[in-house]
Design an enzyme around this catalytic site. Structure first.
Site, mmCIF file in Angstrom:
data_model
loop_
_atom_site.group_PDB
_atom_site.id
_atom_site.type_symbol
_atom_site.label_atom_id
_atom_site.label_comp_id
_atom_site.label_asym_id
_atom_site.label_seq_id
_atom_site.Cartn_x
_atom_site.Cartn_y
_atom_site.Cartn_z
ATOM 1 N NE ARG A 21 -2.275 -1.648 3.491
ATOM 2 C CZ ARG A 21 -2.814 -1.550 4.704
ATOM 3 N NH1 ARG A 21 -3.664 -1.124 4.969
ATOM 4 N NH2 ARG A 21 -1.928 -2.137 5.668
ATOM 5 C CG ASN A 39 -4.027 -4.590 2.778
ATOM 6 O OD1 ASN A 39 -3.478 -4.575 1.820
ATOM 7 N ND2 ASN A 39 -3.299 -4.581 3.993
#
Length: 756
Positions: A21, A39
């Site tokens: 990320r 996520n």
């Protein structure tokens, strides 16, 4: 100006716990893309908006420029309408019933964290738990997915303000690093005595001082406790063996750095890469004759298992000691490695003089991985820390979710779905109750972690294996019984992505055969669905059943009885018991027949005086391999009996070894002639089967193929005869790889049933 667009993106693979990320945020900044990333239980979801050329570059970069620990398996893109979004952000993780996200293995300390660890100007100077998005604990601390701090054992620690700033900063390498911590907020290290009372002083400095004084320490690692002594202190090593009740099994040694490892063993480039890689396994390599290691560290072995520090704590301890030290599993003989502090203190206080421990919980135990190198490639012996739970991807889909229960010894289990097989960490021998409990807990954890609800459960054919009994107790599943050696060959096929058919050579200790006898020296014509037993080593009795495994001289008696009859030469070391064991073999009393290659190695080891009684499985064979004279080229001749089933006359090898011993030939030459003779016989047998079947591909599997000498001889012989040879490189050839074979066989039969 290029037209603006928006993309809804899904990334599958090993993309959680690896800094993916933060990487996406930085990539978005490079391309001037707005949107968000998060996520969920399926992996990573992204929505990105910007000019279309920038979006194309952004999407391409997701796989092409991914972080070092990430494994991107697929990127799917859906075109949506722009909404005028500004800025790019990480959004809160989302759950979900469908779990497809992967969990990263524990990863060795990266160079950046190591530099901080040794920099007095850094606030993480000397911090035993330093980590970032590129390294640190993952699998052993994860309790669930999506991978976020609250779903790890780091949830026990409140992040301090300084760590919070790093965690929120897209330009920091600790941006969204879930185990982020520092001396102010992270886990704390402490040193206690065997009585559990605190020992004053800096824990690492004190631990190093105690080791120099010849004391035994228990050290809490990533996946469990280790026991440590200095490797050159013979008295300390002897005490550790005595207290741990581990008579002969080799200990692993941690070298402080690569230079230190080179001083201990001969390292080829592939071994160096493994030692210094992200997984940091124990690497088994030939030891130098002048290495500063007590003989009792690895008795009877030419090799030494060496590893390098893989956590900041190990780096700190190794740095203080600046010399090799034993680091072996923290358990009593035949028990699983300890992971809980109070249990470790209770169980290991009779072994360790002190404990170097910390307060970060270990959620899943994971022993150190062990590998050898064969022809420049990795040959796994034990696949655990640093590798698990990364999946083994196979070319064939699993139509329904599968649980494969594995073998009885050196157990692993496997859960599988899609094209991914998740092999477990090393469980061990299920005969131990605590190991069996750990096995059941591990299966439950894997099924929850990867969202697998097994519809098909594969198990060994042996009715008395505890793994078989576990499978049969499961409700509402379809059971698939898999013959042990077929599973070995299927494991090798899956390891190589080849469906077969092949000529399979499955050599190991024991496995339950379809005829009710104990197999172990098998030549199979096999694919992923079926197999045919085309040949084997000639069967001999096992006097006393499992007692013959612990006492190889019994196998020598059985082989010699079959070879010489009443005129057999006597192994004088067992004069009193010899007649009774011979009688058992001759009458078949408590003497099941076996074609085992492992028991053949045991017999020759006993005949040559190397090993009459073993303290661990495979010891006699390993010590026979260690005695091979590499300059001996003679091979004992072996008869092949052609018929519906081809038979290799193992008795010829036994007779030749016995007669050479009587003639006073050196044991090293006998060991070499035995290996050469067996390898030549296998190559001839496989050649004969090619004449019958036309097959030109051979798969080698089973625990005996951990033997590098035999493996090289057979592979070379087969290649000289224009065979394609498949060997293991991703999963162990021994019983640790059985569960993968069971899983792909169950899936193949499932697909076959669907076809009808």
């Amino acid at each position: 100006m290029a037209e603006r667009g928006r993309r809804r993106i899904r990334v599958h693979g090993l993309v959680q716990g690896v800094g993916f990320r933060p990487f996406v945020c930085r990539l978005a900044g490079v391309y001037g893309v707005a949107g968000f990333v998060g996520n969920d239980s399926g992996g990573v979801f992204i929505e990105a908006e910007g000019r279309r050329p920038a979006l194309d570059g952004f999407v391409a970069g997701l796989a092409g420029q991914a972080p070092p620990l990430a494994v991107v398996e697929s990127v799917t893109v859906e075109v949506t309408e722009p909404i005028g979004e500004v800025g790019f952000r990480i959004v809160r993780s989302a759950g979900g019933a469908l779990r497809e996200a992967l969990v990263a293995p524990d990863t060795a300390t990266c160079g950046d964290c190591l530099a901080e660890l040794t920099d007095p100007a850094c606030r993480r100077y000397g911090h035993p738990f330093a980590n970032c998005t590129n390294c640190g604990p993952r699998f052993t601390i994860v309790t669930g997915i999506p991978y976020d701090r609250h779903a790890t054992t780091m949830a026990d620690f409140v992040m301090c303000a300084a760590c919070e700033v790093e965690y929120r900063d897209p330009g920091d390498r600790r941006f969204h690093a879930q185990p982020v911590c520092c001396p102010g907020c992270g886990p704390a290290l402490r040193m206690v005595g065997a009585d559990g009372l605190p020992v004053p002083g800096d824990p690492v400095t004190t631990a190093a001082a105690w080791l120099r004084q010849g004391r035994i320490l228990a050290v809490k690692g990533l996946g469990g406790y280790h026991l440590a002594v200095l490797a050159d202190q013979a008295d300390a090593v002897a005490r550790l063996r005595d207290r741990k009740r581990r008579e002969d099994r080799p200990f692993a040694v941690m070298a402080p750095d690569l230079v230190g490892a080179h001083a201990l063993v001969r390292l080829e480039p592939a071994a160096e890469r493994l030692l210094t890689g992200m997984s940091r396994p124990i690497v088994l390599a030939p030891r130098h004759g002048n290495s500063k290691v007590a003989e009792a560290v690895a008795p009877g072995s030419r090799d030494l298992g060496v590893m390098l520090p893989h956590t900041p704590l190990h780096h700190l301890l190794a740095g203080q000691l600046a010399q090799p030290f034993v680091l072996t599993s923290g358990n009593l003989s035949n028990s699983p490695i300890e992971v809980e502090d109070q249990e470790a203190l209770r169980r290991l206080s009779a072994v360790a003089d002190g404990f170097l421990l910390h307060d970060r919980r270990i959620h899943i135990r994971a022993d150190d991985s062990l590998v050898r190198v064969f022809r420049g490639r990795e040959l796994p012996i034990r696949r655990s820390r640093g590798y698990v739970p990364a999946p083994v991807t196979v070319p064939w889909p699993f139509p329904r979710p599968v649980l494969a229960c594995g073998a009885e010894l050196k157990n692993t289990f496997c859960v599988a779905k899609g094209v991914q097989a998740f092999l477990s960490h090393h469980i061990g021998d299920l005969e131990n109750y605590e190991t069996l409990r750990s096995y059941a807990e591990g299966i439950d954890h894997f099924c929850r972690l990867f969202g697998v609800r097994p519809a098909v459960v594969a198990h060994d054919l042996h009715p008395d294996y505890l793994s078989t009994k576990y499978a049969r107790d499961l409700p509402e599943v379809e059971l698939v019984a898999v013959q042990h050696h077929h599973a070995h060959i299927a494991s090798c096929l899956a390891d190589n992505g080849y469906a077969g058919p092949v000529i399979g050579v499955a050599f190991d200790g024991l496995g339950y055969g379809e005829d009710g006898t104990l197999w172990g020296g098998e030549l199979l014509i096999a694919d992923l669905t079926t197999f045919h037993r085309a040949g084997h080593l000639e069967p001999v009795p096992m006097p006393g059943g499992t007692a013959a495994i612990r006492q190889p001289w019994r196998m020598a008696a059985a082989h010699l009885t079959g070879t010489y009859g009443d005129e057999l030469p006597l192994i004088r070391r067992h004069r009193d018991q010899w007649p009774a064991i011979v009688s058992m073999a001759q009458t078949g009393t408590n003497s099941p027949l076996t074609s085992s290659a492992g028991r053949l190695f045991d017999a020759v080891s006993a005949i040559t005086g190397i090993r009459d009684i073993v303290s661990y499985e495979g010891q006699a064979a390993a010590e026979l391999e260690a005695r091979v004279d590499p300059n001996e080229s003679h091979a004992y001749p072996v008869r092949l009996t052609e018929g519906e089933t081809l038979t290799i006359a193992a008795s010829d090898l036994v007779r030749a070894a016995a007669e050479d011993m009587i003639a006073g030939i050196a044991v090293e030459r006998i060991a070499a002639r035995f290996h050469n003779g067996l390898a030549t016989a296998v190559v001839r047998a496989v050649h004969s089967l090619r004449e019958r079947t036309g097959l030109r591909t051979v798969a080698l599997s089973g625990g005996v193929f951990q033997n590098i000498v035999l493996l090289e001889l057979i592979v070379s012989g087969l290649e000289q005869n224009d065979f394609r040879v498949l060997v293991h490189s991703r999963v162990p050839p021994g019983d640790g790889g059985i569960s993968l074979g069971q899983a792909v066989i169950a899936a193949a039969r499932d697909r076959s049933a669907d076809a009808w």
